[in-house]
Design a protein around this motif. Structure first.
Motif, PDB file in Angstrom:
ATOM      1  N   ILE A 110       0.858  -1.187   0.000  1.00 28.14           N
ATOM      2  CA  ILE A 110       0.000   0.000   0.000  1.00 28.14           C
ATOM      3  C   ILE A 110       0.894   1.236   0.000  1.00 28.14           C
ATOM      4  N   ASP A 111       0.878   1.942  -1.098  1.00 33.18           N
ATOM      5  CA  ASP A 111       1.626   3.199  -1.230  1.00 33.18           C
ATOM      6  C   ASP A 111       0.937   4.009  -2.309  1.00 33.18           C
ATOM      7  N   LEU A 112       0.032   4.875  -1.903  1.00 34.05           N
ATOM      8  CA  LEU A 112      -0.812   5.567  -2.871  1.00 34.05           C
ATOM      9  C   LEU A 112      -0.021   6.450  -3.815  1.00 34.05           C
ATOM     10  N   ALA A 113       0.878   7.294  -3.283  1.00 32.92           N
ATOM     11  CA  ALA A 113       1.472   8.347  -4.108  1.00 32.92           C
ATOM     12  C   ALA A 113       2.996   8.371  -4.094  1.00 32.92           C
ATOM     13  N   GLY A 114       3.665   7.369  -3.486  1.00 30.63           N
ATOM     14  CA  GLY A 114       5.085   7.252  -3.736  1.00 30.63           C
ATOM     15  C   GLY A 114       6.058   7.529  -2.621  1.00 30.63           C
ATOM     16  N   MET A 173      11.703   7.606  -1.452  1.00 32.13           N
ATOM     17  CA  MET A 173      12.787   6.799  -0.932  1.00 32.13           C
ATOM     18  C   MET A 173      13.791   6.461  -2.028  1.00 32.13           C
ATOM     19  N   CYS A 174      13.305   6.167  -3.215  1.00 31.57           N
ATOM     20  CA  CYS A 174      14.210   5.889  -4.342  1.00 31.57           C
ATOM     21  C   CYS A 174      15.114   7.097  -4.609  1.00 31.57           C
ATOM     22  N   GLY A 175      14.535   8.294  -4.632  1.00 30.50           N
ATOM     23  CA  GLY A 175      15.336   9.493  -4.826  1.00 30.50           C
ATOM     24  C   GLY A 175      16.303   9.742  -3.689  1.00 30.50           C
ATOM     25  N   ILE A 197       3.457  10.916   4.892  1.00 32.58           N
ATOM     26  CA  ILE A 197       2.019  10.665   4.773  1.00 32.58           C
ATOM     27  C   ILE A 197       1.624  10.260   3.367  1.00 32.58           C
ATOM     28  N   THR A 198       2.534  10.400   2.412  1.00 27.74           N
ATOM     29  CA  THR A 198       2.234  10.131   1.009  1.00 27.74           C
ATOM     30  C   THR A 198       1.807   8.684   0.767  1.00 27.74           C
ATOM     31  N   ALA A 199       2.380   7.736   1.471  1.00 26.73           N
ATOM     32  CA  ALA A 199       2.048   6.327   1.235  1.00 26.73           C
ATOM     33  C   ALA A 199       0.647   5.975   1.731  1.00 26.73           C
ATOM     34  N   GLY A 200       0.334   6.372   2.950  1.00 28.12           N
ATOM     35  CA  GLY A 200      -0.907   5.922   3.570  1.00 28.12           C
ATOM     36  C   GLY A 200      -2.006   6.953   3.637  1.00 28.12           C
ATOM     37  N   CYS A 201      -1.908   8.017   2.855  1.00 28.34           N
ATOM     38  CA  CYS A 201      -2.866   9.119   2.995  1.00 28.34           C
ATOM     39  C   CYS A 201      -4.300   8.718   2.674  1.00 28.34           C
TER      40      CYS A 201
END
Length: 484
Positions: A141-145, A151-153, A275-279
């Motif tokens: 679950i990761d809506l927006a990254g 994390m990749c960046g 908050i981007t992942a679980g928003c």
């Protein structure tokens, strides 16, 4: 978002490199567009087959946007790719060559990020919650990254910082001795930092609520509204916890209450990243808690990389790598069954706290989230580290010591960004002598296009001894005398 990154980076560095970092942020969009148009989108989503249960590591169709491509979706995903590239820009500012920057921008957007995006969001990605048969019944679950973008960046920034080395004088003096405290290098404009922070916060409302993709029903409209609320609360809590925790720590050391603007701004940004992942899958109270912890994560990670003598000009590694990892983990803790159902996720495995609430202690979702973190970290390190060393081997990575001392604006962009800028006179003298030597070499040989990076000694991660602190200026003067 790109405006925010540009202003934040420009304000956080020294004034002698402002033009350079602003151009970099423009090239993120230009080079990133080329990379994502040519191969990146195809690697991320090309050949997706939602009806197939087969898992693929990378896409394989739609290069150069040929075939039946959803142009709206490409444009939205292109913005994600460019944002990831800009994360690295701040970390390596003031010491990286333009050639290296353009190469890594295209490489990140064209290959590194697309593989992460494919794993997380493709219909055939092995971690994807949208696959026909998602991993362990749920998928990540990761809506927006938080993971595949931030994390990749952040991991790419860490790799680049380690290979490139710190700015001259940051951790060592001219004799190579370790300084008791790192030398401050910026910011030169707090106003630009705040402008960038506000622009990024505003841009996040396009990234997070926009990641619901559709709002054609009241249910999806409610999901997008929840995402906007959680984005706001995460940012606010991160700013408050970052600043006031820093205030308390400083008071215990000095006895004086101070309010650190950098802690407030970067705490806010770390809250947004987390908050981007679980928003879309956590309640508003949990969104506030995630942001609150994110502020502490930033302070701890920032202190850690300083202790390890990793030079990050804008603290992008603590904000994006550590903040992104915390966001992915927090989603595995706080995801609510009702919110998961409304957002379109399977509800067989819930956030760990909710699993304990129903008496099961099922760790499956949390395990998936941990696996996704390990994948992003492992993939980025393994593929980006050799790439950086190739750039270093080709002498495309780091600028000359003289250029670093004078500043990239004067040495590479035809003048400083501010007319009031003061420049080291000795460094300018060495720089001018070096450039005159090149012109004499060209005149005598009849050749053109010779690189400015001629005989000046190569820069290393640590400063050279005091006698050579200007990176070969004595050799430049000797060459000039011989030519005369």
């Amino acid at each position: 978002m790109q405006l925010g990154f540009a202003m934040l980076c420009a304000g956080s560095i020294r004034e002698k490199n402002v033009k350079n970092v602003l151009l970099w942020n423009l090239l993120d969009s230009a080079g990133g567009a080329f990379g994502f148009w040519s191969v990146g989108y195809a690697f991320a989503y090309g050949g997706d087959d939602p009806t197939s249960s087969q898992k693929t590591f990378i896409g394989n169709a739609g290069f150069f946007l040929t075939g039946d491509t959803d142009m709206e979706f490409w444009f939205f995903q292109f913005a994600f790719a460019c944002a990831l590239s800009s994360i690295v820009a701040g970390t390596i500012a003031e010491r990286c060559q333009m050639m290296a920057y353009l190469c890594y921008s295209i490489f990140l957007c064209g290959f590194v990020y697309p593989v992460c995006a494919h794993a997380f969001w493709s219909a055939n990605g092995f971690l994807s919650a949208f696959a026909k048969e998602p991993l362990w019944g749920t998928g990540v679950i990761d809506l927006a990254g938080s993971g595949p973008v931030h994390m990749c960046g952040g991991v790419a920034a860490l790799v680049m910082a380690l290979v490139l080395g710190p700015r001259r004088g940051r951790f060592h003096d001219d004799d190579g001795n370790v300084l008791e405290e790192p030398k401050p290098m910026g910011p030169h404009s707090v106003a630009l930092q705040f402008l960038g922070t506000f622009a990024l916060w505003f841009g996040w409302y396009g990234f997070n609520p926009g990641s619901t993709l559709l709002i054609h029903s009241a249910q999806l409209g409610d999901v997008a509204s929840l995402v906007a609320v959680n984005t706001t609360l995460g940012a606010a809590a991160g700013a408050l916890s970052g600043m006031f925790t820093s205030t308390i720590l400083d008071e215990r050391k000095t006895g004086v209450y101070t309010y650190d603007t950098t802690a407030a701004m970067n705490g806010c940004l770390t809250g947004l990243v987390a908050i981007t992942a679980g928003c879309a899958t956590v309640e508003p109270w949990a969104g506030f808690v995630i942001g609150l912890v994110a502020g502490w994560v930033y302070l701890g990670a920032s202190a850690l990389i300083l202790r390890l003598k990793i030079d990050d000009a804008v603290d992008a590694i603590p904000v994006h790598m550590f903040g992104g990892a915390w966001g992915v983990l927090a989603t595995g803790l706080f995801s609510n069954p009702n919110r998961m159902r409304l957002a379109g996720y399977a509800t067989g495995n819930l956030g760990w706290f909710y699993e304990w609430g129903r008496g099961s202690g099922n760790f499956t979702l949390m395990g998936i989230q941990i696996c996704s973190i390990l994948f992003v970290f492992g993939w980025t390190v393994c593929i980006f580290t050799p790439f950086c060393y190739v750039l270093k081997f080709l002498n495309w990575l780091r600028i000359d010591p003289i250029e670093e001392e004078v500043g990239m604006d004067i040495s590479r962009h035809k003048g400083s960004a501010y007319q009031s800028e003061n420049t080291n006179e000795k460094a300018m003298s060495d720089f001018n002598s070096s450039r005159r030597q090149i012109m004499m070499d060209l005149s005598s040989s009849g050749k053109s296009g010779k690189s400015f990076r001629r005989r000046v000694s190569k820069s290393s991660d640590k400063p050279t001894p005091a006698g050579d602190s200007m990176g070969g200026s004595e050799h430049a003067r000797e060459d000039t005398e011989e030519a005369a």
